[in-house]
Design an enzyme around this catalytic site. Structure first.
Site, mmCIF file in Angstrom:
data_model
loop_
_atom_site.group_PDB
_atom_site.id
_atom_site.type_symbol
_atom_site.label_atom_id
_atom_site.label_comp_id
_atom_site.label_asym_id
_atom_site.label_seq_id
_atom_site.Cartn_x
_atom_site.Cartn_y
_atom_site.Cartn_z
ATOM 1 N N GLU A 139 -5.671 14.509 -7.089
ATOM 2 C CA GLU A 139 -6.914 13.691 -6.975
ATOM 3 C C GLU A 139 -8.067 14.659 -6.179
ATOM 4 O O GLU A 139 -9.258 14.720 -6.674
ATOM 5 C CB GLU A 139 -6.970 12.208 -6.286
ATOM 6 C CG GLU A 139 -6.413 11.179 -6.981
ATOM 7 C CD GLU A 139 -5.922 10.145 -6.069
ATOM 8 O OE1 GLU A 139 -5.153 10.166 -5.461
ATOM 9 O OE2 GLU A 139 -6.644 8.975 -6.493
ATOM 10 N N HIS B 109 -8.047 3.641 -9.022
ATOM 11 C CA HIS B 109 -7.245 4.847 -9.215
ATOM 12 C C HIS B 109 -7.729 5.840 -10.344
ATOM 13 O O HIS B 109 -7.107 6.526 -10.846
ATOM 14 C CB HIS B 109 -5.771 4.582 -9.597
ATOM 15 C CG HIS B 109 -4.976 4.267 -8.253
ATOM 16 N ND1 HIS B 109 -4.034 3.124 -8.527
ATOM 17 C CD2 HIS B 109 -5.002 4.453 -7.001
ATOM 18 C CE1 HIS B 109 -3.503 3.061 -7.169
ATOM 19 N NE2 HIS B 109 -3.997 3.783 -6.418
ATOM 20 N N ASN C 277 -11.941 12.423 1.841
ATOM 21 C CA ASN C 277 -11.612 11.092 1.490
ATOM 22 C C ASN C 277 -11.541 10.231 2.799
ATOM 23 O O ASN C 277 -10.526 10.343 3.784
ATOM 24 C CB ASN C 277 -10.055 11.060 0.831
ATOM 25 C CG ASN C 277 -9.488 9.668 0.276
ATOM 26 O OD1 ASN C 277 -10.013 8.727 0.576
ATOM 27 N ND2 ASN C 277 -8.419 9.916 -0.458
ATOM 28 N N ARG D 119 0.978 -5.008 -1.148
ATOM 29 C CA ARG D 119 0.125 -5.850 -1.871
ATOM 30 C C ARG D 119 1.101 -6.640 -2.898
ATOM 31 O O ARG D 119 1.991 -6.208 -3.459
ATOM 32 C CB ARG D 119 -0.780 -4.978 -2.421
ATOM 33 C CG ARG D 119 -2.010 -4.512 -1.644
ATOM 34 C CD ARG D 119 -2.945 -3.911 -2.107
ATOM 35 N NE ARG D 119 -3.251 -2.575 -1.854
ATOM 36 C CZ ARG D 119 -3.645 -1.435 -2.245
ATOM 37 N NH1 ARG D 119 -3.985 -1.615 -3.421
ATOM 38 N NH2 ARG D 119 -3.821 -0.218 -1.510
ATOM 39 N N ARG E 251 -14.251 11.135 -2.455
ATOM 40 C CA ARG E 251 -13.853 9.908 -3.175
ATOM 41 C C ARG E 251 -14.490 8.674 -2.541
ATOM 42 O O ARG E 251 -14.369 8.409 -1.440
ATOM 43 C CB ARG E 251 -12.319 9.925 -2.571
ATOM 44 C CG ARG E 251 -11.673 8.805 -3.406
ATOM 45 C CD ARG E 251 -10.191 8.740 -2.935
ATOM 46 N NE ARG E 251 -9.631 7.679 -3.723
ATOM 47 C CZ ARG E 251 -8.906 7.011 -3.136
ATOM 48 N NH1 ARG E 251 -8.349 6.829 -1.809
ATOM 49 N NH2 ARG E 251 -8.331 5.838 -3.885
#
Ligand code: AMP
Length: 379
Positions: free
Chosen positions: A363, A160, A7, A221, A71
Site C-alpha cells: 500500500e 482496502h 499512515n 471483527r 493514507r
C-alpha cells in the site's frame, strides 16, 4: 521523487520514505502509543500527533522530501481519486469523521501536523474507499429507506481499495493481461480482511460496506451477522459503545479461538484444539462463499488472488479456502502453495480451471506512486 508516506492511526503513526523512480524504501518507522502517557517509553511519552511528527522530522535528518502521501480511510462519496490537500479538503475529510470515527480523525491530525511543520510541502490524500467508486448502485445500496442514505450517507463504501487496486494490476501483469481486461477476485486477508470482485479492472463489489465491519471473519471483527442481533443486544441493555467494542474488537478469530493471530490459530488447530479448528472452518467457509458469489458477479473470474498478512503467508488457510471451491474446478498445487516467497506467484495446479495467485500487496508503494503522479501532473 522522494515521498513521505504517512499512515496515521488513532495512537500510532507509520511512515516510509520512498524513492518512486528507484522503487526503493529509503527510511521507515512506526511510532506507537501516541497520547498514552503510561505507555512503554514513559520517560519520553509522545503526547500527540504533532510530537510524533517531530520524531519523524528527526529521523528524516537531511533527507529531501518532495511531497507527503497520506493514507486516508474514508473518502465518502466525494473523493473518488487521490487529491491535493488544502484547508477545504482537510475540512471535508474531517466532516467524514462520523463515518470512520477510529480512522479519519487520526488522518486529519496527521495532515494538520505536517501542514504546521512543513507548510510548503504538497500533501496528497489517497483514500481507501476510492477504488470502489465504480460499484454499481445495486451493489452499494442497502435495502433500507432511502432517507437513511440521503440524510446519513448509509450505503456500502468498501475499503482496502488501494491494496485491491494495486494487487489486481500486479495480478493482471503477472498473467500478461492488460489491466482493463482483468476479471478476478482479490482476497485481502490481514488483520482486517475484505474480498473484491473486479470486472474489466474495476471494482464492482466488495465485502466491506458502510464500515470495515461487514463481510469476512477477521482478527477481531465479526463480519456479516443478522442485524437483529444488535437490536436484541440493545434491548438487553448493551450500550452502543459496548456493541461497537463487541463486534469490532472482541469478535472474529479472537472470539472463536482465543487468538486474533492466524499463526497461533493454525498452530492450535494443528495440535487438535477444536475451537481453533472451528475458527478456521468458519472463516474459510465465509470467504469461499464470497468468492463463489463474486465469480458469478464478474461473469467468471480469470484468477483468484490472495494478498496481505494471511493471504501471503498462510498456506494452510489458502488450502482450506481453495478446497471449498472444488465445484468451480479450482485445484491447488500443494508444493507451490507451500513455497515462501516475497514475489507474485502461481499456486494452482496445471489442471486447475482457474489460476490461483499469491500477490504481495504494498500500500505504501501505491500511495507513494499516486502522490508522485498527482504532484508532478500539477507542477
Ligand atoms: P496484516 O494486517 O496484513 O499485517 O496481516 C496480519 C495477519 O497476518 C495476522 O493475522 C497474522 O497472524 C497473519 N500472518 C502474518 N504472518 C503469517 C504467517 N507466516 N502465517 C500465518 N499468518 C500470518
Amino acid at each position: 521523487m522522494q515521498i513521505l508516506v504517512i499512515n496515521s492511526g488513532s495512537s500510532s503513526l507509520k511512515y516510509q520514505v520512498r524513492d518512486t523512480q528507484a522503487e526503493e524504501v529509503l527510511l521507515e518507522g512506526l511510532i506507537e502509543r501516541i497520547g498514552q502517557a503510561e505507555g512503554g517509553a514513559a520517560s519520553n511519552p509522545v503526547t500527540d500527533h504533532a510530537a510524533a511528527l517531530e520524531l519523524v522530522g528527526a529521523a528524516l535528518g537531511e533527507l529531501r522530501i518532495d511531497a507527503v502521501g497520506h493514507r486516508v480511510v474514508h473518502g465518502g462519496e466525494r473523493f473518488s481519486e487521490p487529491v491535493l490537500i488544502d484547508h477545504e479538503v482537510t475540512r471535508a475529510i474531517e466532516r467524514l469523521n462520523p463515518l470512520a470515527p477510529l480512522h479519519n480523525p487520526a488522518n486529519v491530525l496527521g495532515i494538520r501536523a505536517i501542514s504546521a511543520k512543513w507548510p510548503e510541502l504538497p500533501q496528497v490524500a489517497v483514500f481507501d474507499t476510492a477504488f470502489h467508486r465504480t460499484l454499481p448502485e445495486y451493489a452499494w445500496r442497502y435495502a433500507i429507506p432511502a432517507e437513511l442514505y440521503e440524510r446519513h450517507g448509509i450505503r456500502r463504501y468498501g475499503f482496502h481499495g488501494t491494496s485491491h487496486e494495486f494487487v489486481s494490476r500486479q495480478a493482471a501483469d503477472f498473467l500478461g493481461l492488460p489491466g482493463q481486461s482483468f476479471d478476478g477476485v482479490v482476497a485481502h486477508l490481514g488483520n482486517g480482511a475484505s474480498v473484491t470482485a473486479i470486472k474489466a479492472g474495476l471494482s464492482i463489489d466488495t465485502s466491506m460496506g458502510f464500515t470495515p465491519l461487514e463481510g469476512l471473519v477477521m482478527g477481531t471483527r465479526s463480519g456479516d451477522l443478522d442485524p437483529s442481533i444488535l437490536v436484541f443486544l440493545g434491548r438487553q441493555g448493551y450500550s452502543a459503545e459496548q456493541i461497537d467494542d463487541l463486534l469490532n474488537r472482541e469478535s472474529g478469530l479472537l472470539a472463536l479461538s482465543g487468538s486474533n493471530d492466524m499463526r497461533s490459530v493454525v498452530e492450535a488447530a494443528g495440535s487438535g484444539q477444536q475451537a481453533a479448528q472451528l475458527a478456521l472452518a468458519v472463516a474459510s467457509y465465509r470467504l469461499a462463499k464470497y468468492i463463489g458469489a463474486y465469480h458469478v458477479a464478474v461473469g467468471g473470474m480469470k484468477a483468484l488472488v490472495f494478498t496481505a498478512g494471511i493471504g501471503e503467508n498462510s498456506a494452510e488457510f489458502r488450502a482450506l479456502v481453495v478446497a471449498k471451491l472444488a465445484a468451480l474446478g479450482l485445484v491447488l498445487d500443494s508444493a507451490a502453495n507451500a513455497v515462501r516467497s516475497k514475489a507474485a506467484r502461481l499456486i494452482s495446479a496445471v489442471d486447475s480451471a482457474i489460476p490461483v495467485l499469491v500477490v504481495p500487496t504494498d500500500e505504501e508503494r501505491a500511495i507513494a506512486e499516486a502522490t508522485a503522479g498527482l504532484v508532478s501532473r500539477l507542477s
